[in-house]
Every structure is written in structure tokens, then in C-alpha cells.
Enzyme design. Structure first.
Site, mmCIF file in Angstrom:
data_model
loop_
_atom_site.group_PDB
_atom_site.id
_atom_site.type_symbol
_atom_site.label_atom_id
_atom_site.label_comp_id
_atom_site.label_asym_id
_atom_site.label_seq_id
_atom_site.Cartn_x
_atom_site.Cartn_y
_atom_site.Cartn_z
ATOM 1 N N LEU A 32 2.738 12.362 -1.139
ATOM 2 C CA LEU A 32 4.012 11.764 -1.539
ATOM 3 C C LEU A 32 5.097 12.085 -0.520
ATOM 4 C CD1 LEU A 32 4.507 12.041 -5.408
ATOM 5 C CD2 LEU A 32 3.648 10.160 -4.075
ATOM 6 N N ASP A 59 0.437 -9.144 0.542
ATOM 7 C CA ASP A 59 1.332 -8.681 -0.529
ATOM 8 C C ASP A 59 2.474 -7.801 -0.016
ATOM 9 O OD1 ASP A 59 2.070 -8.401 -3.264
ATOM 10 O OD2 ASP A 59 1.091 -6.458 -3.351
ATOM 11 N N ALA A 114 -2.727 9.898 -1.783
ATOM 12 C CA ALA A 114 -1.725 9.731 -0.723
ATOM 13 C C ALA A 114 -0.657 10.802 -0.864
ATOM 14 C CB ALA A 114 -1.094 8.345 -0.814
ATOM 15 N N GLU A 152 10.453 -0.094 3.241
ATOM 16 C CA GLU A 152 11.500 0.907 3.003
ATOM 17 C C GLU A 152 11.874 1.639 4.283
ATOM 18 O OE1 GLU A 152 10.802 3.567 -0.316
ATOM 19 O OE2 GLU A 152 9.937 1.955 -1.521
ATOM 20 N N GLU A 167 -5.839 -3.776 -6.632
ATOM 21 C CA GLU A 167 -5.466 -2.822 -5.584
ATOM 22 C C GLU A 167 -6.681 -1.936 -5.333
ATOM 23 O OE1 GLU A 167 -1.841 -0.672 -6.058
ATOM 24 O OE2 GLU A 167 -0.753 -2.418 -6.796
ATOM 25 N N GLN A 183 -0.166 -2.070 -11.360
ATOM 26 C CA GLN A 183 -1.463 -1.502 -11.714
ATOM 27 C C GLN A 183 -1.376 0.010 -11.867
ATOM 28 O OE1 GLN A 183 -4.692 -3.246 -9.391
ATOM 29 N NE2 GLN A 183 -3.471 -5.079 -9.017
#
Length: 404
Positions: free
Chosen positions: A232, A299, A230, A304, A147, A110
Site C-alpha cells: 500500500l 480500463d 500489493a 493519480e 480483475e 470487485q
């Protein structure tokens, strides 16, 4: 403030191990100074003659922008400290700093934008796609769900209340689609997708594999659009990250089931597979599972870690936009790792028990945390109440494991 009382509690003051140089994501040159060009331009310069340029009583670190201080503070044990004095400033920056560039982020299903600030800070912008009180339709597959921008904001605060601190800071923001996206974008593909709707609103849809079409356009009112910003993480060229496929990943198929859904002894095999065969990786994954169950996120196919720290580090809980889609039903299958492995960190269990008590009720804490966001109210009330109900169900599952 219930939140202030929570962070004073002994369970929220368990010390982390001593952080050595090798436990830091970045080793910073203490003489490296960052400052704005005196010409008035917005470009940052780095100068090694720090000691001659610093105002009296200031350290080199004081010259860094907040986003850089956040990056420099990341270590093996936490993304940011519990009582982080930077957090309010960083959230304020995400909500208010001037946007000098907006381009579409490649990949993903998206539309998302990367926005850059004058001090080189960057944020990931997820635009509003549905209203607060719209629930995910019961016939939707989890992988075709929208989302939600407000889920990203709420997930950050929930993750902090649970004391995981594995989601980068997120703030809500009202963006001007004309001035802060259309007029400044250098992304030609994105620029081609802007139009004015029959209602006179400025709309765009970008390019992506889901929901990037005129029918699913994002429209301002007439050009004001809500979204989440958000912070990064450091660029992957500076701090490599490793992506791990979750052992409890869903099949992403309309009729096939994943192996964990068919094999009740699935956990025994996971326990023998690196990196889950030693250390606290499996327990960290179960922490993530509990976070996902509380917000109803089905989902979670990958997670990570920072490559520098190997297997002995925390998991990054990124991409939480499919949380908080339903408040009227609880998806118990999300808790499969907890149910099948019957393992949980003692500290996590004690904190969950605390968050089920009246002085520290989870819904009250999240409501208070979200009240400071520019887009408040971030969640509809039924979502907050669902948290207390779901927390009760997590504790019931742990109780069953203890009984076994």
C-alpha cells in the site's frame, strides 16, 4: 541473467535530477527510531531517544521496517529507485509475513481485502478469480471483465522493465482462507459471507457492486487461495493524492462513444488544456498508454499523482487487474493518445527499440522477472508472446508518426 544485463544498459542508467528536501514525499526526523516493544508484543513504538538505544554502527533508518523505508524513499521523480536494494525484501515480506488483520476494502467494483502485518505494514489482496489460460470472452465489455490477480503481479514487473517504476511492488501469495481471513477478520459484513461449498471448500464473496454473490464466490482448495499482495502507498492523510480523469477515458456505456473516438483532432484540444499544456504530463500519459496496450488493459479511466509535487511529477499506475485478459487480439484503440498526438519521450522510444532486440526481448525479460514470484508461472505463455507482437505494433505507430 538478461534482466541484470538490461539494468546495466546505459538507457537504464540515465540519472534523475538531484533530489532536494522539497522533492521528497516525507522529510524524516533523523532522531526518530522505530522498534518493537521488548515485551514481545507486535506493536511498534517510536522513540526520540534514538542515539541512546541504537546498536553500535546502526543508523536510525536501519530500525525502520521495509515498508516504511519504501514510503520514505518516494520522491518527485520515482516511486522507487532502479537498483533498489529494498525490493527483494519488500516482495518477500508481502509473500511471507504473518497476517494479523484482514478487512474488505471499501469502494471499487470487485472484492479486495486490506491485510495488515505485525510491523504495521499493509497490503492490498486481490484474490484469484479465473485460471491462467482463461481469456476474457469476446462478447464481454471491458468494464464487466474480471480483475485478475496475476495481471497485478505481471503489471508491476512489466512497469519496472519499461523503466517507468510507477506501480507499487506486488507479490503473489497463497493465503489460507480460514486462518488468514475468516478467523481473524473484524469486518462483520465480510464475516457473514463465508460458507462451505458442496465440494467442501471454504468460500466467501464479500460486498461490492460486481461479482459479490454466492454465484461468484471465491473458494479455497479446500482453504488455500491464490492472490496478489500489493504494497500500500502511504495513507492519504499523510500524503494526499490527486485523482485525474484520463482525457482518453472510455464512455463506460454499451453504445455511446467517447469524444476522442469521434474527433481525429482531439489531441489538439487536450494540448491546450491544463495540465497537458506544459511540462511532461502528456508524455507521461502516453507512457501509461503504451504500458496499457502491451498488457491489453482498456480500463484506465483515472490516474493519480502525489499532491505535494504539483503537476511536475510521475503518474501512479494503480489498479491493473484488467490487464492480460486476452492474448489473441490486440486492442489498438488503447494507443489513441500516441496515434492522435504523435508524441513520445525519446528515452521511452529508445528503450522500446531495445526491448525489441534479441538480447533484451521483452517476453524473455518478463518471463525471467516472473520466475521469482511464489505463484510462478504467473502468465500463460501466449500472453508473453503477445507482448513482443504488441511492442512491434507500438514501434510501427511511432514509425508512422515519424514519417508524417
Amino acid at each position: 541473467s538478461k534482466l541484470a544485463a538490461l539494468f546495466e544498459h546505459p538507457l537504464y542508467n540515465i540519472p534523475i535530477p538531484e533530489v532536494t528536501e522539497k522533492d521528497k514525499l516525507f522529510v524524516v526526523n533523523p532522531m526518530e527510531k522505530f522498534s518493537l516493544h521488548s515485551s514481545g508484543s507486535d506493536e511498534w513504538i517510536s522513540s526520540s531517544k534514538a542515539e541512546t538505544l541504537l546498536p553500535t554502527g546502526k543508523t536510525v533508518y536501519d530500525t525502520y521496517p521495509t515498508w516504511l523505508k519504501f514510503h520514505v524513499g518516494i520522491n518527485r521523480y520515482e516511486l522507487y529507485p532502479r537498483q533498489d536494494p529494498l525490493l527483494p525484501t519488500l516482495l518477500q515480506d508481502l509473500a511471507t509475513q504473518r497476517i494479523v488483520s484482514s478487512v474488505q476494502k471499501s469502494g471499487g467494483t470487485q472484492l479486495k481485502l486490506i491485510m495488515t502485518f505485525p510491523n504495521y505494514g499493509q497490503a492490498l489482496f486481490k484474490p484469484m478469480k479465473q485460471t491462467r489460460d482463461q481469456e476474457t470472452p469476446i462478447d464481454f465489455f471491458y468494464f464487466s471483465d474480471f480483475e485478475r490477480h496475476n495481471a497485478e503481479i505481471a503489471a508491476f514487473h512489466l512497469d519496472r522493465i519499461l523503466d517507468f517504476r510507477r506501480i507499487p511492488p506486488v507479490s503473489g501469495r497463497l493465503v489460507n482462507v480460514t486462518k488468514e481471513i475468516r478467523d481473524i477478520t473484524t469486518d462483520k459484513k465480510l464475516a457473514k459471507t463465508f460458507f462451505i461449498s458442496p465440494a467442501g471448500n471454504i468460500c466467501f464473496y464479500g460486498e461490492c457492486s460486481y461479482y459479490c454473490s454466492t454465484e461468484h464466490a471465491l473458494c479455497g482448495k479446500p482453504d488455500r487461495l491464490e492472490g496478489s499482495m500489493a504494497a500500500l502507498l502511504p495513507d492519504k492523510t499523510l500524503a494526499k493524492r490527486r485523482s485525474w480523469r484520463s482525457p482518453w477515458r472510455r464512455s463506460y456505456h454499451k453504445s455511446k462513444k467517447a469524444e476522442w473516438e469521434l474527433n481525429p483532432n482531439y489531441c489538439a484540444r487536450v494540448r491546450e488544456t491544463p495540465p497537458y499544456d506544459r511540462g511532461h504530463r502528456l508524455l507521461d500519459l502516453i507512457d501509461m498508454t503504451i504500458l496499457d496496450f502491451l498488457m491489453g488493459n482498456m480500463d484506465r479511466h483515472h490516474y493519480e499523482t502525489f499532491e505535494k509535487f504539483g503537476n511536475d511529477t510521475f503518474l501512479l499506475h494503480l489498479d491493473n487487474g484488467r490487464g492480460f485478459g486476452t492474448h489473441s487480439r490486440d486492442e489498438l484503440s488503447i494507443l489513441a493518445p500516441l496515434q492522435q498526438c504523435c508524441s513520445i519521450k525519446k528515452s521511452t522510444y529508445l528503450r522500446l527499440q531495445l526491448l525489441a532486440t534479441q538480447p533484451y526481448l521483452l517476453s524473455d525479460l518478463l518471463r525471467e522477472a516472473l520466475a521469482t514470484d511464489p505463484l510462478t508461472p504467473v502468465l500463460a505463455e501466449p500472453h508473453l508472446q503477445a507482448l513482443d507482437r504488441r511492442l512491434g505494433k507500438v514501434l510501427v505507430e511511432v514509425g508512422r508518426c515519424l514519417a508524417r
